[in-house]
Design a protein around this motif. Sequence first.
Motif, PDB file in Angstrom:
ATOM      1  N   UNK A 124       0.909  -1.182   0.019  1.00  0.00           N
ATOM      2  CA  UNK A 124       0.166   0.062   0.060  1.00  0.00           C
ATOM      3  C   UNK A 124       0.745   1.253   0.018  1.00  0.00           C
ATOM      4  N   UNK A 125       1.997   1.508   0.616  1.00  0.00           N
ATOM      5  CA  UNK A 125       2.769   2.800   0.615  1.00  0.00           C
ATOM      6  C   UNK A 125       3.178   2.971  -0.548  1.00  0.00           C
ATOM      7  N   UNK A 126       3.504   1.830  -1.563  1.00  0.00           N
ATOM      8  CA  UNK A 126       3.731   2.557  -2.799  1.00  0.00           C
ATOM      9  C   UNK A 126       2.790   3.183  -3.731  1.00  0.00           C
ATOM     10  N   UNK A 127       1.541   3.426  -3.331  1.00  0.00           N
ATOM     11  CA  UNK A 127       0.437   4.213  -3.853  1.00  0.00           C
ATOM     12  C   UNK A 127       0.686   5.558  -3.235  1.00  0.00           C
ATOM     13  N   UNK A 128       1.653   5.962  -2.577  1.00  0.00           N
ATOM     14  CA  UNK A 128       1.640   7.291  -1.967  1.00  0.00           C
ATOM     15  C   UNK A 128       2.912   7.740  -2.200  1.00  0.00           C
ATOM     16  N   UNK A 129       3.136   9.106  -2.340  1.00  0.00           N
ATOM     17  CA  UNK A 129       4.553   9.624  -2.812  1.00  0.00           C
ATOM     18  C   UNK A 129       5.433   9.436  -1.698  1.00  0.00           C
ATOM     19  N   UNK A 130       6.712   9.112  -2.061  1.00  0.00           N
ATOM     20  CA  UNK A 130       7.678   8.891  -1.157  1.00  0.00           C
ATOM     21  C   UNK A 130       7.982  10.095  -0.114  1.00  0.00           C
ATOM     22  N   UNK A 131       8.173  11.207  -0.772  1.00  0.00           N
ATOM     23  CA  UNK A 131       8.337  12.463  -0.167  1.00  0.00           C
ATOM     24  C   UNK A 131       7.217  12.834   0.665  1.00  0.00           C
TER      25      UNK A 131
END
Length: 308
Positions: A124-131
């Motif tokens: 799921x975190x891959x769907x949110x910008x890393x920054x």
Amino acid sequence: MSARKPIELRQKSALAGLLAAPTLFLAVFFAGPLGLMFVYSWLEPGLYGGVEWTFYDLSYGRIFGWADSRYEKFDPVYLEIFLRSVALALQTSFFCLLICYPAAFWVSRLGERAKSLCLFLITLPFFVSLVVRLFAWVLLLRPTGLINQFLMGLGLIDTPLEIIFTETAVVIGMVYVFIPFMFLPLYASVEKLDTSLIEASGDLGATRLQTFRKVVLPLTLPGIIGGSIIVFIPSLGNFIVPSLLGGAKVVMTGNLIEQQFLSARNWPFGAALGMTVMASVLLLLVVYVRLLGRDEAPVARIRPGEGG
């Protein structure tokens, strides 16, 4: 035999056609820039950026501590940055393994729906910008952040902890970012684990520790080493996490390369740093292939009654 030759020829032609496009793409957009960076690493830096087309080996000398053209003055500042980057990458790999190894076993024993949900949550975190995700950690780790406020509210600390802009914050951020890269190879190895071998080792008298050391660990070793390398390689060259969570206090090789190309405009030195990182990664991959070049890791035999 003569009838098979046209078929084999067509198969080889079809395979060559399928591989032509990705091979050309890699040659142009990977091998080309990499070769250009290798050439630049041996050239003299220009006065206002760019390069002078004269041989210049001091860029590599600076990395390993030789700060002048005569190799008389030793200043290991860049070597210390590189070794610090290696140490932080190793810590990141270790803590990712420490978290993901038991989690992989736990998820593998869930039902199909629960497994699918857990795998979705891992990715799921891959769907949110890393920054955006890293700025959330800045809000959590700063002196007035949620973690310090929570600890002070419980009375565990009197003054805020200095977590942000430290190596600890960098490791926390990189572990958070790279946990999926460690979990997925581990889960693949654990999912393929033959439970009958574990039951057989218990029937033969082995203790749980012996079963883990002689059966479970060898069978999951490809996932452990593969996941560790997948985490270590991007951790070694990472520059976003140290920039946001380490600030100016924690400089890693990735930050140094970025500074040399953008701020200092010393392209040859930045290229030499990049090639040094590439060489380290290539060495790791060679070691990985040599250690795990076999299809299956051997499982040690457990003799009857060995468990006492």
